[in-house]
Design a protein around this motif. Structure first.
Motif, PDB file in Angstrom:
ATOM      1  N   GLY A 292       5.596  -0.525   2.015  1.00 19.76           N
ATOM      2  CA  GLY A 292       4.324  -0.645   1.311  1.00 19.76           C
ATOM      3  C   GLY A 292       3.892   0.592   0.553  1.00 19.76           C
ATOM      4  N   ASP A 293       4.814   1.472   0.199  1.00 22.86           N
ATOM      5  CA  ASP A 293       4.493   2.694  -0.542  1.00 22.86           C
ATOM      6  C   ASP A 293       4.103   2.315  -1.976  1.00 22.86           C
ATOM      7  N   ALA A 294       2.827   2.425  -2.292  1.00 29.86           N
ATOM      8  CA  ALA A 294       2.322   1.994  -3.593  1.00 29.86           C
ATOM      9  C   ALA A 294       2.843   2.869  -4.727  1.00 29.86           C
ATOM     10  N   ASP A 295       3.041   4.159  -4.460  1.00 31.98           N
ATOM     11  CA  ASP A 295       3.518   5.057  -5.512  1.00 31.98           C
ATOM     12  C   ASP A 295       4.942   4.704  -5.933  1.00 31.98           C
ATOM     13  N   ALA A 297       6.435   1.793  -5.446  1.00 30.21           N
ATOM     14  CA  ALA A 297       6.371   0.478  -6.068  1.00 30.21           C
ATOM     15  C   ALA A 297       5.888   0.581  -7.514  1.00 30.21           C
ATOM     16  N   GLY A 298       4.967   1.506  -7.776  1.00 30.23           N
ATOM     17  CA  GLY A 298       4.479   1.711  -9.133  1.00 30.23           C
ATOM     18  C   GLY A 298       5.567   2.213 -10.069  1.00 30.23           C
ATOM     19  N   ALA A 335       8.070  -5.721  -7.172  1.00 24.32           N
ATOM     20  CA  ALA A 335       7.605  -4.697  -8.109  1.00 24.32           C
ATOM     21  C   ALA A 335       8.384  -4.692  -9.424  1.00 24.32           C
TER      22      ALA A 335
END
Length: 393
Positions: A292-295, A297-298, A335
């Motif tokens: 779940g690492d949003a960075d 995934a971004g 993603a």
């Protein structure tokens, strides 16, 4: 008429055994229907069917619906009496399988490889694993198919593949044929993945583009039901198309600004490095995305947008019904695929996009070996190879 044109394009005369078999591979037909489609006498059709049955390639069809009266006997392709040995090679991992002539996987195994070890050690391992799988299956193999992670020409020769040092010009087909005693066929991994994905997940779709996103980027294109190779076999080499989002990044091919440098696994790692991330491998990237690492995934979504800009141009040119995104990054959650979808739908005109699907691959680790098997089966069941098999039956 479409089926007739298909068989003639493979160099098979009307009414030949290869023509009859190609028609039956599309679905069951009676003797009368075959006679009408081939333009041959019924007696000629009967002779062709007898030879194909003797070779274990055709059988009487079962479970056909009737409209009353005595049903006509129909015949169908029998993919179960013979096998295909297939392999899908990656940069660091290989999948091996034995399948039916229709690509149904009977047995499969995976193990790590190092493609940079060169063709001798790697193809030696391939031959050994396929031989073992063939023995386990206990079936009669008729051909070998293999997908390679680099540029492959129409004859199956690797041509200066950036990810495969030492493989340039290696006659992979000849090496595997000598090792197995069977005809062998080779293609780029994206091409066999396109065939496998279509067979496993989209059998009714005749226009499909498979985008393979791993260490590098390539595409396999199915147009009107047939694999599109291009004049030299280079169709689908997306990774070395110039991408504005990759401007200034040097590529291992010698050019600057290639799509590979930004949207491939190596490109994503470079973006993370420039941002100060400690991640140094795709395994770590995938672990962070799963956690779940949003960075991270971004970064993948942004890579997907850059990839999507190139794919959008392909969609405008080729008008596929489905764009499949696969490979290690393509199947790493939503993603990357979401970024591709966002860019494609933003740029493609309504006529090309109104029924377009942009989706993650569904065939999993079996897609490549299924596609390699289908590639080999198509070649082994046509032309001189088929005629040789029928004479030996």
């Amino acid at each position: 008429m479409t089926l007739l044109r298909r068989s003639l394009s493979m160099g098979e005369g009307p009414g030949s055994a290869g023509h009859v078999l190609s028609l039956l591979r599309a679905g069951p037909l009676t003797r009368s229907e075959l006679a009408e489609l081939t333009g041959q006498a019924r007696s000629t059709v009967v002779q062709r069917l007898e030879s194909l049955q003797a070779a274990g390639l055709v059988r009487e069809a079962s479970n056909l619906t009737t409209t009353g009266g005595r049903p006509s006997v129909a015949f169908e392709f029998d993919p179960t009496q013979h096998a295909i040995l297939s392999a899908d090679l990656g940069i660091r991992r290989a999948t091996f399988a034995v399948t039916t002539l229709a690509g149904e996987v009977l047995s499969q195994l995976e193990e790590p490889i190092d493609i940079a070890a060169g063709p001798g050690p790697v193809l030696g391992l391939v031959a050994e694993r396929l031989r073992w799988l063939g023995d386990v299956a206990g079936m009669d193999p008729i051909a070998v198919g293999i997908g390679l992670p680099g540029s492959v020409d129409r004859s199956g020769l690797p041509v200066a593949p950036p990810n495969m040092p030492g493989w340039d010009g290696t006659d992979v087909r000849a090496v595997l044929s000598e090792a197995s005693g069977l005809p062998a066929f080779a293609a780029n991994d994206a091409n066999v993945l396109a065939l496998g994905e279509r067979a496993a997940a989209w059998p009714d779709v005749d226009n499909l583009m498979y985008v393979h996103v791993g260490t590098g980027i390539g595409a396999g294109i199915v147009a009107d039901g047939r694999l599109l190779h291009g004049a030299e076999g280079a169709a689908g080499d997306l990774g070395h198309i110039f991408a504005p989002g990759a401007r200034g990044r040097a590529c291992r091919c010698g050019n600057v600004g290639c799509l590979d440098t930004y949207a491939s696994g190596a490109g994503v790692l470079e973006t993370l490095r420039l941002a100060g991330s400690p991640l140094t491998s795709l395994d770590e990237v995938l672990e962070r995305v799963a956690a779940g690492d949003a960075d991270v995934a971004g970064v993948l979504r942004d890579a997907g947008r850059v990839l999507g800009d190139v794919v959008a141009s392909c969609v405008a040119l080729l008008n596929p019904r489905v764009v499949v995104v696969g490979g290690r990054l393509g199947m790493a959650g939503e993603a990357l695929v979401a970024g591709v979808r966002e860019a494609v739908y933003a740029r493609v005109l309504p006529l090309a996009s109104r029924e377009l699907r942009v989706t993650a691959a569904r065939s999993g680790s079996s897609g490549g070996v299924i596609g390699a098997a289908l590639l080999a089966a198509d070649a082994a069941l046509s032309g001189d190879l088929l005629e040789s098999r029928l004479r030996a039956a």
